[in-house]
Design a protein around this motif. Structure first.
Motif, PDB file in Angstrom:
ATOM      1  N   GLU A 169       0.701  -0.796  -0.353  1.00 27.92           N
ATOM      2  CA  GLU A 169      -0.333   0.079   0.295  1.00 27.92           C
ATOM      3  C   GLU A 169       0.790   1.479  -0.043  1.00 27.92           C
ATOM      4  O   GLU A 169       0.054   2.345  -0.694  1.00 27.92           O
ATOM      5  N   PHE A 170       1.641   1.532   0.646  1.00 30.30           N
ATOM      6  CA  PHE A 170       2.924   2.256   1.325  1.00 30.30           C
ATOM      7  C   PHE A 170       3.391   2.275  -0.723  1.00 30.30           C
ATOM      8  O   PHE A 170       3.552   4.424  -0.834  1.00 30.30           O
ATOM      9  N   VAL A 171       3.893   2.171  -0.696  1.00 29.37           N
ATOM     10  CA  VAL A 171       4.973   2.313  -2.515  1.00 29.37           C
ATOM     11  C   VAL A 171       4.412   3.390  -3.372  1.00 29.37           C
ATOM     12  O   VAL A 171       4.293   3.941  -3.713  1.00 29.37           O
ATOM     13  N   PRO A 172       2.922   2.419  -4.096  1.00 27.80           N
ATOM     14  CA  PRO A 172       2.204   2.997  -4.870  1.00 27.80           C
ATOM     15  C   PRO A 172       1.619   4.282  -4.211  1.00 27.80           C
ATOM     16  O   PRO A 172       1.136   5.955  -4.314  1.00 27.80           O
ATOM     17  N   PHE A 173       1.182   4.690  -2.299  1.00 25.77           N
ATOM     18  CA  PHE A 173       0.705   5.971  -1.938  1.00 25.77           C
ATOM     19  C   PHE A 173       1.802   6.992  -2.080  1.00 25.77           C
ATOM     20  O   PHE A 173       1.699   7.880  -2.511  1.00 25.77           O
ATOM     21  N   HIS A 174       2.631   6.624  -1.914  1.00 29.42           N
ATOM     22  CA  HIS A 174       4.082   7.815  -1.815  1.00 29.42           C
ATOM     23  C   HIS A 174       4.245   8.194  -3.114  1.00 29.42           C
ATOM     24  O   HIS A 174       4.635   8.887  -2.813  1.00 29.42           O
ATOM     25  N   ALA A 175       4.729   7.498  -4.172  1.00 30.70           N
ATOM     26  CA  ALA A 175       4.581   7.558  -5.020  1.00 30.70           C
ATOM     27  C   ALA A 175       3.418   8.176  -6.298  1.00 30.70           C
ATOM     28  O   ALA A 175       3.865   9.311  -6.775  1.00 30.70           O
ATOM     29  N   ALA A 176       2.462   7.906  -5.974  1.00 30.25           N
ATOM     30  CA  ALA A 176       1.457   9.221  -6.510  1.00 30.25           C
ATOM     31  C   ALA A 176       1.452  10.527  -5.580  1.00 30.25           C
ATOM     32  O   ALA A 176       0.782  11.454  -5.825  1.00 30.25           O
ATOM     33  N   SER A 177       1.448  10.269  -4.112  1.00 30.66           N
ATOM     34  CA  SER A 177       1.448  11.510  -3.540  1.00 30.66           C
ATOM     35  C   SER A 177       2.515  12.151  -3.735  1.00 30.66           C
ATOM     36  O   SER A 177       2.349  13.570  -3.556  1.00 30.66           O
ATOM     37  N   LEU A 178       3.906  12.481  -4.100  1.00 31.02           N
ATOM     38  CA  LEU A 178       5.148  13.174  -4.687  1.00 31.02           C
ATOM     39  C   LEU A 178       4.194  14.091  -5.502  1.00 31.02           C
ATOM     40  O   LEU A 178       4.987  15.078  -6.027  1.00 31.02           O
ATOM     41  N   ARG A 179       3.159  13.559  -6.619  1.00 31.87           N
ATOM     42  CA  ARG A 179       3.145  13.675  -8.195  1.00 31.87           C
ATOM     43  C   ARG A 179       1.525  14.361  -7.680  1.00 31.87           C
ATOM     44  O   ARG A 179       1.857  15.746  -8.705  1.00 31.87           O
ATOM     45  N   CYS A 180       0.875  13.990  -6.844  1.00 33.08           N
ATOM     46  CA  CYS A 180      -0.271  14.755  -6.600  1.00 33.08           C
ATOM     47  C   CYS A 180      -0.696  15.104  -4.944  1.00 33.08           C
ATOM     48  O   CYS A 180      -1.358  14.321  -4.349  1.00 33.08           O
ATOM     49  N   PRO A 181       0.003  15.735  -4.457  1.00 33.50           N
ATOM     50  CA  PRO A 181       0.361  15.684  -3.115  1.00 33.50           C
ATOM     51  C   PRO A 181      -1.184  16.461  -2.760  1.00 33.50           C
ATOM     52  O   PRO A 181      -1.310  17.072  -1.088  1.00 33.50           O
ATOM     53  N   ARG A 182      -1.730  17.187  -3.180  1.00 31.44           N
ATOM     54  CA  ARG A 182      -3.220  18.068  -2.597  1.00 31.44           C
ATOM     55  C   ARG A 182      -4.215  16.969  -3.259  1.00 31.44           C
ATOM     56  O   ARG A 182      -3.997  17.156  -4.569  1.00 31.44           O
ATOM     57  N   PHE A 183      -5.658  17.133  -2.299  1.00 32.35           N
ATOM     58  CA  PHE A 183      -6.498  16.665  -3.116  1.00 32.35           C
ATOM     59  C   PHE A 183      -7.855  17.323  -1.977  1.00 32.35           C
ATOM     60  O   PHE A 183      -7.538  17.849  -0.905  1.00 32.35           O
ATOM     61  N   LEU A 184      -9.207  17.374  -2.293  1.00 34.87           N
ATOM     62  CA  LEU A 184     -10.236  17.830  -1.509  1.00 34.87           C
ATOM     63  C   LEU A 184     -10.632  16.655  -0.569  1.00 34.87           C
ATOM     64  O   LEU A 184     -10.797  15.659  -1.212  1.00 34.87           O
ATOM     65  N   VAL A 185     -11.277  16.816   0.971  1.00 41.43           N
ATOM     66  CA  VAL A 185     -12.178  16.453   1.512  1.00 41.43           C
ATOM     67  C   VAL A 185     -13.482  17.185   1.760  1.00 41.43           C
ATOM     68  O   VAL A 185     -13.335  17.877   2.624  1.00 41.43           O
ATOM     69  N   ARG A 243     -21.309  18.060   6.788  1.00 42.51           N
ATOM     70  CA  ARG A 243     -22.045  18.592   8.442  1.00 42.51           C
ATOM     71  C   ARG A 243     -23.648  18.720   8.643  1.00 42.51           C
ATOM     72  O   ARG A 243     -23.980  19.618   8.344  1.00 42.51           O
ATOM     73  N   GLY A 244     -24.532  17.642   8.880  1.00 38.22           N
ATOM     74  CA  GLY A 244     -25.602  17.769   8.926  1.00 38.22           C
ATOM     75  C   GLY A 244     -26.608  17.858   7.384  1.00 38.22           C
ATOM     76  O   GLY A 244     -25.636  16.729   6.588  1.00 38.22           O
ATOM     77  N   SER A 245     -26.815  18.519   6.524  1.00 43.03           N
ATOM     78  CA  SER A 245     -27.543  19.381   5.527  1.00 43.03           C
ATOM     79  C   SER A 245     -26.179  19.849   4.529  1.00 43.03           C
ATOM     80  O   SER A 245     -26.761  20.044   3.599  1.00 43.03           O
ATOM     81  N   ALA A 246     -25.213  19.816   4.880  1.00 43.99           N
ATOM     82  CA  ALA A 246     -24.629  20.792   4.046  1.00 43.99           C
ATOM     83  C   ALA A 246     -22.913  20.049   4.535  1.00 43.99           C
ATOM     84  O   ALA A 246     -22.599  19.512   5.045  1.00 43.99           O
ATOM     85  N   LEU A 247     -21.872  20.697   3.405  1.00 48.31           N
ATOM     86  CA  LEU A 247     -20.353  19.690   3.311  1.00 48.31           C
ATOM     87  C   LEU A 247     -19.574  21.071   3.623  1.00 48.31           C
ATOM     88  O   LEU A 247     -19.387  22.453   3.352  1.00 48.31           O
ATOM     89  N   GLU A 248     -19.088  20.125   4.184  1.00 46.53           N
ATOM     90  CA  GLU A 248     -17.900  21.357   4.621  1.00 46.53           C
ATOM     91  C   GLU A 248     -16.161  20.989   4.343  1.00 46.53           C
ATOM     92  O   GLU A 248     -16.172  19.713   4.108  1.00 46.53           O
ATOM     93  N   ASN A 249     -16.002  21.742   3.119  1.00 50.56           N
ATOM     94  CA  ASN A 249     -14.309  21.172   2.381  1.00 50.56           C
ATOM     95  C   ASN A 249     -12.946  21.158   3.356  1.00 50.56           C
ATOM     96  O   ASN A 249     -12.756  22.905   3.739  1.00 50.56           O
ATOM     97  N   TYR A 250     -12.733  20.736   2.996  1.00 48.83           N
ATOM     98  CA  TYR A 250     -11.336  20.230   3.394  1.00 48.83           C
ATOM     99  C   TYR A 250     -10.341  19.864   2.239  1.00 48.83           C
ATOM    100  O   TYR A 250     -10.420  19.493   1.121  1.00 48.83           O
ATOM    101  N   MET A 251      -8.812  20.029   2.854  1.00 50.99           N
ATOM    102  CA  MET A 251      -8.385  19.828   2.137  1.00 50.99           C
ATOM    103  C   MET A 251      -6.671  18.956   2.433  1.00 50.99           C
ATOM    104  O   MET A 251      -6.378  19.746   3.328  1.00 50.99           O
ATOM    105  N   TRP A 252      -5.993  18.415   1.803  1.00 54.76           N
ATOM    106  CA  TRP A 252      -4.923  17.786   2.734  1.00 54.76           C
ATOM    107  C   TRP A 252      -3.367  18.076   1.412  1.00 54.76           C
ATOM    108  O   TRP A 252      -3.571  18.767   0.432  1.00 54.76           O
ATOM    109  N   GLU A 253      -1.848  18.540   1.967  1.00 54.64           N
ATOM    110  CA  GLU A 253      -1.469  18.359   1.525  1.00 54.64           C
ATOM    111  C   GLU A 253      -0.129  17.500   2.103  1.00 54.64           C
ATOM    112  O   GLU A 253       0.376  17.946   2.806  1.00 54.64           O
ATOM    113  N   VAL A 254       0.308  17.147   1.049  1.00 55.28           N
ATOM    114  CA  VAL A 254       1.095  16.085   1.366  1.00 55.28           C
ATOM    115  C   VAL A 254       2.817  16.148   1.406  1.00 55.28           C
ATOM    116  O   VAL A 254       2.970  17.477   0.238  1.00 55.28           O
ATOM    117  N   GLN A 255       3.943  16.837   2.319  1.00 54.01           N
ATOM    118  CA  GLN A 255       4.892  16.632   2.218  1.00 54.01           C
ATOM    119  C   GLN A 255       5.934  15.481   2.257  1.00 54.01           C
ATOM    120  O   GLN A 255       5.491  14.878   3.496  1.00 54.01           O
TER     121      GLN A 255
END
Length: 340
Positions: free
Chosen positions: A213-229, A233-245
């Motif tokens: 799991e880690f090897v492809p995770f590591h490779a993909a996250s280096l090339r694509c370090p950000r994404f939306l989460v 929250r109830g009837s609404a969505l709150e958008n988070y995002m991550w950044e990989v270092q």
């Protein structure tokens, strides 16, 4: 030091029996890189199939698949392209050697004394190549190496999220558990020990990734370090995002906070690779750094990130988000990949 010097593009030519990509694969798969660190000079032609970004992506991906990291240090272009990489074994301990002036039964690492030697070697090799192509460079180096690797900023010009991480967010594994405590344990036992260690922690989440799991995770996250989460929250969505270092740390913040340029980190996820070689596992530790997220939500965000880099149907959205943001359609993404 390895010099892979080719006239043809990375994919080879139809009238040639040589394929630089195949030789590069053999370099990693047969374990040619010296440990714990080595230097790789790769020179290839550039065509419509393999531009600079595609070549760099291939090198990093192939390195990650075989348990290495490939960091692009410098690049030159003078008809062909030459890229200088630092190759490191993921999770490899420093080499050990006996010193004549010490007790033969005591092993000491040569890491400290070799750092300066390796740095001088890399600098010397780079200067040789710089001299050879000094009058032929037609592309500035700063345009070939990503801004995040040369200036400490992201490609958008923002300072990296790590500036807002508390000191605990960058602690090594020894700050949480002694590595030698896992000596003699199987990978299953390591998992049990690690999960039990944090089972009662209110604001900490533990997990374990296998090598597969880690090897492809590591490779993909280096090339694509950000994404939306998107978090429900109830009837609404709150958008988070991550950044990989560096492929081993994920920092989560709200999208609104990220837009300010000085994001407040809500969740820090750390991946420890110290046991990757010995036990084939990577230890995960997530810590809540604010009160806006519940532990249950944090658990969901960690699972969400692992799934995003693991499943092809999700990964294509991650790639669009990072490489072609104008093609990223939030509504279509939410329809296909349900929010938390």
């Amino acid at each position: 030091v390895a010099f892979l010097d080719f006239d043809s593009p990375l994919g080879g030519l139809s009238d040639s029996c040589l394929c630089p990509a195949a030789d590069l694969m053999r370099y990693f798969r047969l374990g040619f890189p010296a440990e714990p660190e080595s230097v790789l000079f790769l020179t290839v032609g550039v065509d419509s199939s393999f531009d600079v970004d595609a070549i760099d992506a291939f090198v990093r991906w192939e390195a990650a698949l075989n348990g290495y990291t490939a960091e692009l240090e410098k690049g030159w272009r003078y008809g062909r392209i030459t890229l200088l990489y630092k190759i490191c074994r993921v999770g490899a301990p420093p080499r050990q050697t006996q010193r004549p002036d010490t007790n033969p039964s005591v092993l000491q690492t040569e890491e400290t004394e070799s750092v300066e030697r390796r740095a001088k070697l890399a600098e010397h090799m780079a200067s040789l190549v710089s001299t050879a192509v000094d009058k032929k460079v037609d592309t500035p180096i700063h345009q070939m190496v990503r801004a995040s690797a040369t200036s400490g900023k992201t490609s958008s010009g923002r300072e990296p999220l790590q500036r807002t991480v508390q000191s605990g967010g960058t602690s090594p594994l020894d700050s949480f558990a002694r590595v030698d405590a896992f000596d003699g344990a199987t990978s299953v036992q390591v998992r049990e020990i690690w999960l039990a260690r944090f089972a009662t922690e209110e604001r900490t989440i533990a997990g374990v990734l296998s090598r597969d799991e880690f090897v492809p995770f590591h490779a993909a996250s280096l090339r694509c370090p950000r994404f939306l989460v998107p978090v429900q929250r109830g009837s609404a969505l709150e958008n988070y995002m991550w950044e990989v270092q560096n492929g081993v740390r994920l920092l989560f913040s709200t999208v609104e906070s990220y837009k300010t340029g000085t994001p407040q980190v809500e969740l820090v996820v750390m991946l420890f690779t110290e046991l990757l070689e010995s036990h084939g596992v990577v230890l995960l530790l997530a810590q809540l750094t604010s009160s806006t997220l519940t532990k249950l939500e944090a658990v969901g965000m960690v699972r969400y990130a692992r799934r995003a880099y693991a499943e092809p149907s999700w990964l294509r959205w991650v790639v669009k988000f990072n490489k072609s943001p104008k093609e990223f359609n939030v509504e279509k993404f939410l329809a296909e990949c349900k929010p938390m």
